[in-house]
Write a protein that holds these residues in place. Sequence first.
Motif, PDB file in Angstrom:
ATOM      1  N   LEU A   1      63.268 -14.100  75.929  1.00 45.45           N
ATOM      2  CA  LEU A   1      62.117 -13.344  76.406  1.00 45.45           C
ATOM      3  C   LEU A   1      61.339 -14.123  77.467  1.00 45.45           C
ATOM      4  N   ALA A   2      61.203 -15.435  77.263  1.00 44.39           N
ATOM      5  CA  ALA A   2      60.481 -16.262  78.235  1.00 44.39           C
ATOM      6  C   ALA A   2      61.232 -16.333  79.559  1.00 44.39           C
ATOM      7  N   ALA A   3      62.558 -16.433  79.490  1.00 42.60           N
ATOM      8  CA  ALA A   3      63.362 -16.544  80.709  1.00 42.60           C
ATOM      9  C   ALA A   3      63.259 -15.287  81.563  1.00 42.60           C
ATOM     10  N   LEU A   4      63.178 -14.108  80.916  1.00 39.66           N
ATOM     11  CA  LEU A   4      63.139 -12.860  81.668  1.00 39.66           C
ATOM     12  C   LEU A   4      61.747 -12.237  81.767  1.00 39.66           C
ATOM     13  N   GLY A   5      60.765 -12.871  81.114  1.00 41.43           N
ATOM     14  CA  GLY A   5      59.379 -12.450  81.291  1.00 41.43           C
ATOM     15  C   GLY A   5      58.949 -11.248  80.479  1.00 41.43           C
ATOM     16  N   TYR A   6      59.630 -10.972  79.358  1.00 39.75           N
ATOM     17  CA  TYR A   6      59.305  -9.808  78.539  1.00 39.75           C
ATOM     18  C   TYR A   6      58.701 -10.212  77.199  1.00 39.75           C
ATOM     19  N   GLN A   7      58.085  -9.233  76.530  1.00 46.88           N
ATOM     20  CA  GLN A   7      57.737  -9.310  75.127  1.00 46.88           C
ATOM     21  C   GLN A   7      58.800  -8.537  74.340  1.00 46.88           C
ATOM     22  N   LEU A   8      58.946  -8.856  73.066  1.00 42.19           N
ATOM     23  CA  LEU A   8      59.995  -8.236  72.264  1.00 42.19           C
ATOM     24  C   LEU A   8      59.865  -6.715  72.231  1.00 42.19           C
ATOM     25  N   ASP A   9      58.643  -6.201  72.104  1.00 40.63           N
ATOM     26  CA  ASP A   9      58.481  -4.750  72.017  1.00 40.63           C
ATOM     27  C   ASP A   9      58.808  -4.042  73.328  1.00 40.63           C
ATOM     28  N   GLU A  10      58.929  -4.795  74.415  1.00 39.98           N
ATOM     29  CA  GLU A  10      59.281  -4.200  75.694  1.00 39.98           C
ATOM     30  C   GLU A  10      60.791  -4.043  75.861  1.00 39.98           C
ATOM     31  N   VAL A  11      61.567  -4.754  75.061  1.00 43.08           N
ATOM     32  CA  VAL A  11      63.025  -4.696  75.212  1.00 43.08           C
ATOM     33  C   VAL A  11      63.721  -4.102  73.994  1.00 43.08           C
ATOM     34  N   LYS A  12      63.113  -4.181  72.828  1.00 40.14           N
ATOM     35  CA  LYS A  12      63.767  -3.707  71.611  1.00 40.14           C
ATOM     36  C   LYS A  12      64.040  -2.209  71.707  1.00 40.14           C
ATOM     37  N   GLY A  13      65.297  -1.840  71.480  1.00 39.39           N
ATOM     38  CA  GLY A  13      65.702  -0.442  71.571  1.00 39.39           C
ATOM     39  C   GLY A  13      66.113  -0.009  72.963  1.00 39.39           C
ATOM     40  N   ARG A  14      65.821  -0.834  73.968  1.00 31.46           N
ATOM     41  CA  ARG A  14      66.199  -0.518  75.352  1.00 31.46           C
ATOM     42  C   ARG A  14      67.638  -0.948  75.606  1.00 31.46           C
ATOM     43  N   HIS A  15      68.244  -0.343  76.639  1.00 39.85           N
ATOM     44  CA  HIS A  15      69.635  -0.665  76.945  1.00 39.85           C
ATOM     45  C   HIS A  15      69.736  -1.938  77.775  1.00 39.85           C
ATOM     46  N   HIS A  16      70.851  -2.637  77.602  1.00 42.48           N
ATOM     47  CA  HIS A  16      71.123  -3.884  78.315  1.00 42.48           C
ATOM     48  C   HIS A  16      71.002  -3.729  79.825  1.00 42.48           C
TER      49      HIS A  16
ATOM     50  N   HIS B   1      72.239  -1.404  73.101  1.00 44.87           N
ATOM     51  CA  HIS B   1      70.787  -1.404  72.935  1.00 44.87           C
ATOM     52  C   HIS B   1      70.329  -2.672  72.209  1.00 44.87           C
ATOM     53  N   VAL B   2      69.189  -3.184  72.618  1.00 44.15           N
ATOM     54  CA  VAL B   2      68.674  -4.446  72.090  1.00 44.15           C
ATOM     55  C   VAL B   2      68.216  -4.274  70.644  1.00 44.15           C
ATOM     56  N   LEU B   3      68.734  -5.138  69.779  1.00 45.34           N
ATOM     57  CA  LEU B   3      68.293  -5.188  68.385  1.00 45.34           C
ATOM     58  C   LEU B   3      67.249  -6.277  68.172  1.00 45.34           C
TER      59      LEU B   3
ATOM     60  N   ASP C   1      68.964 -20.884  68.099  1.00 45.79           N
ATOM     61  CA  ASP C   1      67.701 -20.212  68.405  1.00 45.79           C
ATOM     62  C   ASP C   1      66.727 -21.148  69.103  1.00 45.79           C
ATOM     63  N   GLN C   2      66.757 -22.421  68.747  1.00 46.66           N
ATOM     64  CA  GLN C   2      65.839 -23.386  69.333  1.00 46.66           C
ATOM     65  C   GLN C   2      66.259 -23.802  70.736  1.00 46.66           C
ATOM     66  N   SER C   3      67.556 -23.851  70.998  1.00 44.69           N
ATOM     67  CA  SER C   3      68.055 -24.442  72.238  1.00 44.69           C
ATOM     68  C   SER C   3      68.521 -23.439  73.278  1.00 44.69           C
ATOM     69  N   TYR C   4      68.849 -22.216  72.875  1.00 46.67           N
ATOM     70  CA  TYR C   4      69.448 -21.255  73.795  1.00 46.67           C
ATOM     71  C   TYR C   4      68.692 -19.933  73.777  1.00 46.67           C
ATOM     72  N   ALA C   5      68.940 -19.144  74.825  1.00 49.88           N
ATOM     73  CA  ALA C   5      68.503 -17.759  74.826  1.00 49.88           C
ATOM     74  C   ALA C   5      69.474 -16.973  73.955  1.00 49.88           C
ATOM     75  N   TYR C   6      68.941 -16.157  73.063  1.00 57.42           N
ATOM     76  CA  TYR C   6      69.769 -15.450  72.090  1.00 57.42           C
ATOM     77  C   TYR C   6      69.290 -14.008  71.997  1.00 57.42           C
ATOM     78  N   ILE C   7      70.227 -13.070  72.040  1.00 60.52           N
ATOM     79  CA  ILE C   7      69.866 -11.652  71.955  1.00 60.52           C
ATOM     80  C   ILE C   7      70.983 -10.905  71.245  1.00 60.52           C
ATOM     81  N   GLU C   8      70.620  -9.877  70.503  1.00 59.96           N
ATOM     82  CA  GLU C   8      71.579  -9.059  69.770  1.00 59.96           C
ATOM     83  C   GLU C   8      71.536  -7.624  70.281  1.00 59.96           C
ATOM     84  N   PHE C   9      72.720  -6.991  70.338  1.00 61.61           N
ATOM     85  CA  PHE C   9      72.839  -5.597  70.772  1.00 61.61           C
ATOM     86  C   PHE C   9      73.633  -4.798  69.749  1.00 61.61           C
TER      87      PHE C   9
END
Length: 220
Positions: free
Chosen positions: A64-79, A55-57, A42-50
């Motif tokens: 989020l920093a790499a792609l410019g989003y906030q969590l509430d903007e991606v959670k529940g959305r499709h990959h 769909h983003v869990l 979590d500290q060293s890599y980008a990590y995401i769960e589907f």
Amino acid sequence: DAVIAPILGDNGKPMKYLGVRYDITEVELERQNARGILAAIDQSYAYIEFDLGGHVLHANRNFLAALGYQLDEVKGRHHRMFVEAAAAAAPSYAEFWRALNDGKPQNDLFKRITKAGQEIWIQAVYAPVKDEMGRVAKVVKIATDVTAEVQASRMLQAAVDQARDVAGAAMAGDLTRRIPMDGKTGAIAELCAGVNGMAENAAVVMADLCLDEFTDHGHC
């Protein structure tokens, strides 16, 4: 891990206690080790769960920093929100998710699109996570941003192709061709400037020789 239960007497008060204890040292050590590994990731890599539908869990701060989003903007959305429309519509994209649902990890260099519409390249592994019954329960992705490396590789390849064109033109007698310097930086810019300098020097030498020939013989 222990359970201690009172054994009541006829008067309703505890007269003794029964204790059942389980040694969970090995399990607890494994749990703490797994927690430490996840914290390091979590500290060293980008990590995401589907979920299995793509769909983003959850996504960590690095992703989020790499792609410019906030969590509430991606959670529940499709990959596919991170993928170019043409790529998401391709049969290979559906096959990608079928393979993950079948428990087959996917490890590759992937092109993704940020919230601002910019291109980003990630080296990533999508790994199916199985439950205690061996069934795929979700998919996790661990990734690192390699956009700078990809861009540098592209710049180098472009410089090599352009240098080959300049050299080929010079061999054919055309000393006017130069490598465009737009977008080139660092050692690649130095290399291209050096090739352009050699072409310029060759042009000057040829011009001097032509001038001498014209002066001596009236033609070049």
